[in-house]
Design a protein around this motif. Structure first.
Motif, PDB file in Angstrom:
ATOM      1  N   MET A 170       0.841  -1.186   0.000  1.00 63.41           N
ATOM      2  CA  MET A 170       0.000   0.000   0.000  1.00 63.41           C
ATOM      3  C   MET A 170       0.882   1.243   0.000  1.00 63.41           C
ATOM      4  O   MET A 170       1.957   1.249   0.575  1.00 63.41           O
ATOM      5  CB  MET A 170      -0.920   0.018   1.208  1.00 63.41           C
ATOM      6  N   SER A 171       0.365   2.273  -0.650  1.00 63.64           N
ATOM      7  CA  SER A 171       1.073   3.543  -0.641  1.00 63.64           C
ATOM      8  C   SER A 171       0.137   4.611  -0.075  1.00 63.64           C
ATOM      9  O   SER A 171      -1.021   4.335   0.234  1.00 63.64           O
ATOM     10  CB  SER A 171       1.515   3.904  -2.062  1.00 63.64           C
ATOM     11  N   THR A 172       0.641   5.789   0.071  1.00 61.21           N
ATOM     12  CA  THR A 172      -0.179   6.882   0.584  1.00 61.21           C
ATOM     13  C   THR A 172      -0.181   8.037  -0.412  1.00 61.21           C
ATOM     14  O   THR A 172       0.687   8.146  -1.276  1.00 61.21           O
ATOM     15  CB  THR A 172       0.329   7.393   1.949  1.00 61.21           C
ATOM     16  N   TYR A 173      -1.178   8.876  -0.263  1.00 61.63           N
ATOM     17  CA  TYR A 173      -1.329  10.057  -1.093  1.00 61.63           C
ATOM     18  C   TYR A 173      -1.752  11.194  -0.177  1.00 61.63           C
ATOM     19  O   TYR A 173      -2.615  11.019   0.685  1.00 61.63           O
ATOM     20  CB  TYR A 173      -2.392   9.818  -2.174  1.00 61.63           C
ATOM     21  N   VAL A 174      -1.170  12.354  -0.355  1.00 61.11           N
ATOM     22  CA  VAL A 174      -1.540  13.538   0.423  1.00 61.11           C
ATOM     23  C   VAL A 174      -2.393  14.423  -0.478  1.00 61.11           C
ATOM     24  O   VAL A 174      -1.962  14.826  -1.564  1.00 61.11           O
ATOM     25  CB  VAL A 174      -0.297  14.292   0.937  1.00 61.11           C
ATOM     26  N   THR A 175      -3.594  14.697  -0.020  1.00 58.38           N
ATOM     27  CA  THR A 175      -4.550  15.429  -0.843  1.00 58.38           C
ATOM     28  C   THR A 175      -4.141  16.888  -1.043  1.00 58.38           C
ATOM     29  O   THR A 175      -3.416  17.471  -0.231  1.00 58.38           O
ATOM     30  CB  THR A 175      -5.953  15.405  -0.218  1.00 58.38           C
ATOM     31  N   VAL A 176      -4.646  17.439  -2.139  1.00 58.24           N
ATOM     32  CA  VAL A 176      -4.563  18.873  -2.385  1.00 58.24           C
ATOM     33  C   VAL A 176      -5.988  19.395  -2.354  1.00 58.24           C
ATOM     34  O   VAL A 176      -6.947  18.645  -2.584  1.00 58.24           O
ATOM     35  CB  VAL A 176      -3.879  19.204  -3.736  1.00 58.24           C
ATOM     36  N   SER A 177      -6.141  20.636  -2.061  1.00 55.60           N
ATOM     37  CA  SER A 177      -7.468  21.231  -1.956  1.00 55.60           C
ATOM     38  C   SER A 177      -8.255  21.010  -3.248  1.00 55.60           C
ATOM     39  O   SER A 177      -7.766  21.276  -4.339  1.00 55.60           O
ATOM     40  CB  SER A 177      -7.345  22.728  -1.668  1.00 55.60           C
ATOM     41  N   GLY A 178      -9.466  20.490  -3.104  1.00 57.78           N
ATOM     42  CA  GLY A 178     -10.321  20.250  -4.262  1.00 57.78           C
ATOM     43  C   GLY A 178     -10.331  18.817  -4.755  1.00 57.78           C
ATOM     44  O   GLY A 178     -11.109  18.483  -5.643  1.00 57.78           O
ATOM     45  N   ASP A 179      -9.477  17.966  -4.190  1.00 58.69           N
ATOM     46  CA  ASP A 179      -9.478  16.554  -4.594  1.00 58.69           C
ATOM     47  C   ASP A 179     -10.822  15.919  -4.273  1.00 58.69           C
ATOM     48  O   ASP A 179     -11.477  16.261  -3.284  1.00 58.69           O
ATOM     49  CB  ASP A 179      -8.391  15.772  -3.849  1.00 58.69           C
ATOM     50  N   THR A 180     -11.221  14.981  -5.104  1.00 55.70           N
ATOM     51  CA  THR A 180     -12.412  14.156  -4.866  1.00 55.70           C
ATOM     52  C   THR A 180     -11.983  12.698  -4.974  1.00 55.70           C
ATOM     53  O   THR A 180     -10.921  12.387  -5.504  1.00 55.70           O
ATOM     54  CB  THR A 180     -13.512  14.445  -5.901  1.00 55.70           C
ATOM     55  N   TRP A 181     -12.829  11.793  -4.493  1.00 56.53           N
ATOM     56  CA  TRP A 181     -12.495  10.373  -4.534  1.00 56.53           C
ATOM     57  C   TRP A 181     -12.229   9.903  -5.958  1.00 56.53           C
ATOM     58  O   TRP A 181     -11.249   9.203  -6.211  1.00 56.53           O
ATOM     59  CB  TRP A 181     -13.622   9.526  -3.920  1.00 56.53           C
ATOM     60  N   ASP A 182     -13.090  10.279  -6.882  1.00 56.50           N
ATOM     61  CA  ASP A 182     -12.902   9.798  -8.246  1.00 56.50           C
ATOM     62  C   ASP A 182     -11.676  10.407  -8.914  1.00 56.50           C
ATOM     63  O   ASP A 182     -10.978   9.736  -9.681  1.00 56.50           O
ATOM     64  CB  ASP A 182     -14.157  10.013  -9.092  1.00 56.50           C
ATOM     65  N   LYS A 183     -11.353  11.648  -8.595  1.00 60.25           N
ATOM     66  CA  LYS A 183     -10.150  12.277  -9.155  1.00 60.25           C
ATOM     67  C   LYS A 183      -8.891  11.572  -8.637  1.00 60.25           C
ATOM     68  O   LYS A 183      -7.975  11.284  -9.408  1.00 60.25           O
ATOM     69  CB  LYS A 183     -10.117  13.758  -8.781  1.00 60.25           C
ATOM     70  N   ILE A 184      -8.872  11.269  -7.355  1.00 62.36           N
ATOM     71  CA  ILE A 184      -7.725  10.569  -6.769  1.00 62.36           C
ATOM     72  C   ILE A 184      -7.607   9.171  -7.373  1.00 62.36           C
ATOM     73  O   ILE A 184      -6.512   8.733  -7.729  1.00 62.36           O
ATOM     74  CB  ILE A 184      -7.847  10.498  -5.234  1.00 62.36           C
ATOM     75  N   ALA A 185      -8.732   8.481  -7.500  1.00 63.34           N
ATOM     76  CA  ALA A 185      -8.705   7.133  -8.087  1.00 63.34           C
ATOM     77  C   ALA A 185      -8.170   7.173  -9.511  1.00 63.34           C
ATOM     78  O   ALA A 185      -7.356   6.333  -9.900  1.00 63.34           O
ATOM     79  CB  ALA A 185     -10.098   6.514  -8.054  1.00 63.34           C
ATOM     80  N   LEU A 186      -8.590   8.143 -10.285  1.00 61.26           N
ATOM     81  CA  LEU A 186      -8.120   8.258 -11.664  1.00 61.26           C
ATOM     82  C   LEU A 186      -6.619   8.525 -11.711  1.00 61.26           C
ATOM     83  O   LEU A 186      -5.882   7.845 -12.422  1.00 61.26           O
ATOM     84  CB  LEU A 186      -8.876   9.369 -12.392  1.00 61.26           C
ATOM     85  N   GLU A 187      -6.171   9.489 -10.937  1.00 61.33           N
ATOM     86  CA  GLU A 187      -4.763   9.884 -10.976  1.00 61.33           C
ATOM     87  C   GLU A 187      -3.829   8.853 -10.341  1.00 61.33           C
ATOM     88  O   GLU A 187      -2.714   8.649 -10.817  1.00 61.33           O
ATOM     89  CB  GLU A 187      -4.576  11.234 -10.291  1.00 61.33           C
ATOM     90  N   GLN A 188      -4.269   8.219  -9.271  1.00 62.71           N
ATOM     91  CA  GLN A 188      -3.389   7.315  -8.526  1.00 62.71           C
ATOM     92  C   GLN A 188      -3.552   5.837  -8.895  1.00 62.71           C
ATOM     93  O   GLN A 188      -2.630   5.059  -8.721  1.00 62.71           O
ATOM     94  CB  GLN A 188      -3.622   7.473  -7.011  1.00 62.71           C
ATOM     95  N   MET A 189      -4.745   5.477  -9.413  1.00 62.95           N
ATOM     96  CA  MET A 189      -5.027   4.071  -9.661  1.00 62.95           C
ATOM     97  C   MET A 189      -5.352   3.782 -11.126  1.00 62.95           C
ATOM     98  O   MET A 189      -5.463   2.632 -11.521  1.00 62.95           O
ATOM     99  CB  MET A 189      -6.168   3.616  -8.757  1.00 62.95           C
ATOM    100  N   GLY A 190      -5.557   4.839 -11.909  1.00 63.25           N
ATOM    101  CA  GLY A 190      -5.785   4.642 -13.337  1.00 63.25           C
ATOM    102  C   GLY A 190      -7.220   4.654 -13.798  1.00 63.25           C
ATOM    103  O   GLY A 190      -7.497   4.631 -14.985  1.00 63.25           O
ATOM    104  N   SER A 191      -8.178   4.695 -12.877  1.00 64.67           N
ATOM    105  CA  SER A 191      -9.588   4.723 -13.260  1.00 64.67           C
ATOM    106  C   SER A 191     -10.425   5.334 -12.145  1.00 64.67           C
ATOM    107  O   SER A 191     -10.292   4.950 -10.978  1.00 64.67           O
ATOM    108  CB  SER A 191     -10.113   3.324 -13.552  1.00 64.67           C
ATOM    109  N   GLU A 192     -11.300   6.244 -12.515  1.00 63.05           N
ATOM    110  CA  GLU A 192     -12.185   6.845 -11.516  1.00 63.05           C
ATOM    111  C   GLU A 192     -13.182   5.839 -10.950  1.00 63.05           C
ATOM    112  O   GLU A 192     -13.729   6.024  -9.872  1.00 63.05           O
ATOM    113  CB  GLU A 192     -12.924   8.059 -12.090  1.00 63.05           C
ATOM    114  N   TYR A 193     -13.415   4.748 -11.670  1.00 60.13           N
ATOM    115  CA  TYR A 193     -14.355   3.729 -11.217  1.00 60.13           C
ATOM    116  C   TYR A 193     -13.800   2.882 -10.073  1.00 60.13           C
ATOM    117  O   TYR A 193     -14.518   2.060  -9.514  1.00 60.13           O
ATOM    118  CB  TYR A 193     -14.778   2.835 -12.380  1.00 60.13           C
TER     119      TYR A 193
END
Length: 89
Positions: free
Chosen positions: A1-24
């Motif tokens: 497992m890794s970690t991610y530090v949010t930036v203002s305005g992040d949403t779950w689907d945006k993080i999933a897309l950027e960090q995992m490759g798919s908003e789904y």
């Protein structure tokens, strides 16, 4: 497992897309970070866990069921076009 530090305005689907490759794949993020399940819009500086996963194991998250109907329609259309081409030959 890794970690991610949010930036203002992040949403779950945006993080999933950027960090995992798919908003789904955001349900995997929610499962790994239940303490933030009610957050819709993140502020900056929140550390969340990015779970490890195999894409084959989570295919249901990758493509929502309502898109499968479109895929079936496209396949039928291609088969119809192929059949029509054969008749013209």
């Amino acid at each position: 497992m890794s970690t991610y530090v949010t930036v203002s305005g992040d949403t779950w689907d945006k993080i999933a897309l950027e960090q995992m490759g798919s908003e789904y794949l955001f349900p995997l993020l929610l499962t790994a970070n239940p303490q933030y399940r009610l957050v819709l819009l993140f502020t900056s500086g929140i550390e969340i866990t990015i779970p490890e996963f195999e894409l084959e194991d989570v295919y249901e998250y990758q493509r929502p069921a309502w898109l499968e109907e479109d895929l079936d329609d496209e396949t039928e259309e291609e088969e119809t076009l192929a059949f029509a081409s054969e008749e013209d030959s």
